[in-house]
Design a protein around this motif. Structure first.
Motif, PDB file in Angstrom:
ATOM      1  N   UNK A  41      -1.876  18.371  56.970  1.00  0.00           N
ATOM      2  CA  UNK A  41      -0.988  17.654  57.883  1.00  0.00           C
ATOM      3  C   UNK A  41      -1.575  16.360  58.437  1.00  0.00           C
ATOM      4  N   UNK A  42      -2.881  16.257  58.536  1.00  0.00           N
ATOM      5  CA  UNK A  42      -3.517  15.059  59.114  1.00  0.00           C
ATOM      6  C   UNK A  42      -3.993  14.070  58.050  1.00  0.00           C
ATOM      7  N   UNK A  43      -3.796  14.414  56.774  1.00  0.00           N
ATOM      8  CA  UNK A  43      -4.233  13.528  55.689  1.00  0.00           C
ATOM      9  C   UNK A  43      -3.104  12.580  55.302  1.00  0.00           C
ATOM     10  N   UNK A  44      -3.483  11.443  54.743  1.00  0.00           N
ATOM     11  CA  UNK A  44      -2.484  10.526  54.221  1.00  0.00           C
ATOM     12  C   UNK A  44      -1.946  11.085  52.916  1.00  0.00           C
ATOM     13  N   UNK A  45      -0.630  11.191  52.829  1.00  0.00           N
ATOM     14  CA  UNK A  45       0.007  11.698  51.622  1.00  0.00           C
ATOM     15  C   UNK A  45       0.104  10.585  50.592  1.00  0.00           C
ATOM     16  N   UNK A  46       0.000  10.954  49.329  1.00  0.00           N
ATOM     17  CA  UNK A  46       0.155   9.975  48.256  1.00  0.00           C
ATOM     18  C   UNK A  46       1.389  10.326  47.439  1.00  0.00           C
ATOM     19  N   UNK A  47       1.869   9.354  46.698  1.00  0.00           N
ATOM     20  CA  UNK A  47       3.007   9.608  45.827  1.00  0.00           C
ATOM     21  C   UNK A  47       2.570  10.248  44.519  1.00  0.00           C
ATOM     22  N   UNK A  48       1.264  10.328  44.295  1.00  0.00           N
ATOM     23  CA  UNK A  48       0.758  10.893  43.048  1.00  0.00           C
ATOM     24  C   UNK A  48       0.754  12.415  43.144  1.00  0.00           C
ATOM     25  N   UNK A  49       1.628  13.029  42.382  1.00  0.00           N
ATOM     26  CA  UNK A  49       1.661  14.480  42.318  1.00  0.00           C
ATOM     27  C   UNK A  49       2.342  14.900  41.026  1.00  0.00           C
ATOM     28  N   UNK A  50       2.054  16.087  40.627  1.00  0.00           N
ATOM     29  CA  UNK A  50       2.681  16.645  39.445  1.00  0.00           C
ATOM     30  C   UNK A  50       3.923  17.395  39.888  1.00  0.00           C
ATOM     31  N   UNK A  51       5.078  17.089  39.318  1.00  0.00           N
ATOM     32  CA  UNK A  51       6.283  17.822  39.708  1.00  0.00           C
ATOM     33  C   UNK A  51       6.081  19.318  39.482  1.00  0.00           C
ATOM     34  N   UNK A  52       6.680  20.115  40.374  1.00  0.00           N
ATOM     35  CA  UNK A  52       6.547  21.564  40.281  1.00  0.00           C
ATOM     36  C   UNK A  52       7.147  22.103  38.994  1.00  0.00           C
ATOM     37  N   UNK A  53       6.590  23.194  38.517  1.00  0.00           N
ATOM     38  CA  UNK A  53       7.096  23.818  37.295  1.00  0.00           C
ATOM     39  C   UNK A  53       8.140  24.883  37.608  1.00  0.00           C
ATOM     40  N   UNK A  54       8.287  25.205  38.888  1.00  0.00           N
ATOM     41  CA  UNK A  54       9.274  26.199  39.295  1.00  0.00           C
ATOM     42  C   UNK A  54      10.577  25.507  39.693  1.00  0.00           C
ATOM     43  N   UNK A  55      11.707  26.121  39.335  1.00  0.00           N
ATOM     44  CA  UNK A  55      12.995  25.686  39.856  1.00  0.00           C
ATOM     45  C   UNK A  55      13.382  26.749  40.885  1.00  0.00           C
ATOM     46  N   UNK A  56      13.299  26.369  42.152  1.00  0.00           N
ATOM     47  CA  UNK A  56      13.559  27.320  43.239  1.00  0.00           C
ATOM     48  C   UNK A  56      15.058  27.539  43.362  1.00  0.00           C
ATOM     49  N   UNK A  57      15.490  28.807  43.404  1.00  0.00           N
ATOM     50  CA  UNK A  57      16.909  29.122  43.318  1.00  0.00           C
ATOM     51  C   UNK A  57      17.494  29.826  44.531  1.00  0.00           C
ATOM     52  N   UNK A  58      16.694  30.584  45.268  1.00  0.00           N
ATOM     53  CA  UNK A  58      17.257  31.349  46.384  1.00  0.00           C
ATOM     54  C   UNK A  58      16.145  31.738  47.351  1.00  0.00           C
ATOM     55  N   UNK A  59      16.496  31.824  48.626  1.00  0.00           N
ATOM     56  CA  UNK A  59      15.560  32.243  49.662  1.00  0.00           C
ATOM     57  C   UNK A  59      16.147  33.422  50.417  1.00  0.00           C
ATOM     58  N   UNK A  60      15.336  34.432  50.641  1.00  0.00           N
ATOM     59  CA  UNK A  60      15.707  35.562  51.486  1.00  0.00           C
ATOM     60  C   UNK A  60      14.672  35.677  52.597  1.00  0.00           C
ATOM     61  N   UNK A  61      15.135  35.635  53.830  1.00  0.00           N
ATOM     62  CA  UNK A  61      14.258  35.864  54.970  1.00  0.00           C
ATOM     63  C   UNK A  61      14.391  37.344  55.314  1.00  0.00           C
ATOM     64  N   UNK A  70      12.815  31.996  41.880  1.00  0.00           N
ATOM     65  CA  UNK A  70      12.653  30.804  41.064  1.00  0.00           C
ATOM     66  C   UNK A  70      12.836  31.150  39.600  1.00  0.00           C
ATOM     67  N   UNK A  71      12.959  30.103  38.791  1.00  0.00           N
ATOM     68  CA  UNK A  71      12.872  30.250  37.334  1.00  0.00           C
ATOM     69  C   UNK A  71      11.766  29.313  36.873  1.00  0.00           C
ATOM     70  N   UNK A  72      11.063  29.741  35.850  1.00  0.00           N
ATOM     71  CA  UNK A  72       9.996  28.939  35.259  1.00  0.00           C
ATOM     72  C   UNK A  72      10.037  29.190  33.759  1.00  0.00           C
ATOM     73  N   UNK A  73      10.242  28.120  33.011  1.00  0.00           N
ATOM     74  CA  UNK A  73      10.348  28.214  31.558  1.00  0.00           C
ATOM     75  C   UNK A  73      11.358  29.283  31.138  1.00  0.00           C
ATOM     76  N   UNK A  74      12.506  29.317  31.838  1.00  0.00           N
ATOM     77  CA  UNK A  74      13.579  30.237  31.504  1.00  0.00           C
ATOM     78  C   UNK A  74      13.394  31.657  32.004  1.00  0.00           C
ATOM     79  N   UNK A  75      12.289  31.951  32.618  1.00  0.00           N
ATOM     80  CA  UNK A  75      12.017  33.296  33.138  1.00  0.00           C
ATOM     81  C   UNK A  75      12.238  33.326  34.647  1.00  0.00           C
ATOM     82  N   UNK A  76      12.944  34.355  35.129  1.00  0.00           N
ATOM     83  CA  UNK A  76      13.175  34.512  36.560  1.00  0.00           C
ATOM     84  C   UNK A  76      11.947  35.133  37.214  1.00  0.00           C
TER      85      UNK A  76
END
Length: 170
Positions: free
Chosen positions: A69-89, A109-115
């Protein structure tokens, strides 16, 4: 609490919020992610962090995680490999200690077609007027607590009326 699947991008203010709250994005997570409204509690922060994963907003994720939280964020990042689909609290334990809350959730989530599903219990702290994710307390579902062991002199659980040692424990 079950939620609906997250909507695919593009996300607008009138789209259903990916966190599954039932509200639209503009009334739910968008102002929290944009920084115009602070998260009112740990659950709202958790929901906004899930939404940030859906939209791949790593700057927000960095800002709301104590170690980064106290560090400077950069735009350099690798996009996530997960596609987040639903949240349950599953549970929101507010104020387990002053200024500390816990949220138990499952993120689908799904990742490479796997749930898949990530089940976690996380800790959040209220610091400098804002909720922040501090650490993971547990990964995976809560442990199952088994019934206590029957003692030799306890009544037999079969209902015979005899002591366990003289009945099923013999």
């Amino acid at each position: 609490m079950s939620t609906t699947p997250a909507e695919t991008l593009p996300l607008t203010s009138t789209s259903p919020c990916p966190c599954g709250s039932g509200r639209n994005y503009g009334q739910c997570c968008e102002p929290i992610i944009a920084g115009t409204t602070p998260a009112p509690d740990a659950e709202a922060l958790m929901r906004s962090r899930f939404t940030a994963h859906v939209i791949d907003d790593t700057r927000y994720l960095d800002r709301t995680y104590l170690p980064t939280s106290k560090q400077n964020s950069t735009d350099e990042h690798t996009p996530g490999t997960h596609k987040w689909t639903k949240l349950e609290i599953h549970r929101h334990d507010a104020n387990v200690r002053p200024g500390v809350s816990h949220v138990d959730f499952s993120a689908y989530f799904t990742q490479e077609g796997q749930a898949g599903v990530m089940h976690e219990k996380s800790e959040f702290e209220f610091l400098d007027g804002n909720w922040i994710f501090t650490k993971t307390l547990r990964q995976g579902p809560a442990p199952i607590v088994s019934a206590s062991k029957v003692g030799r002199n306890d009544p037999c659980p079969c209902g015979s009326g005899k002591k366990y040692k003289k009945c099923c424990g013999a």
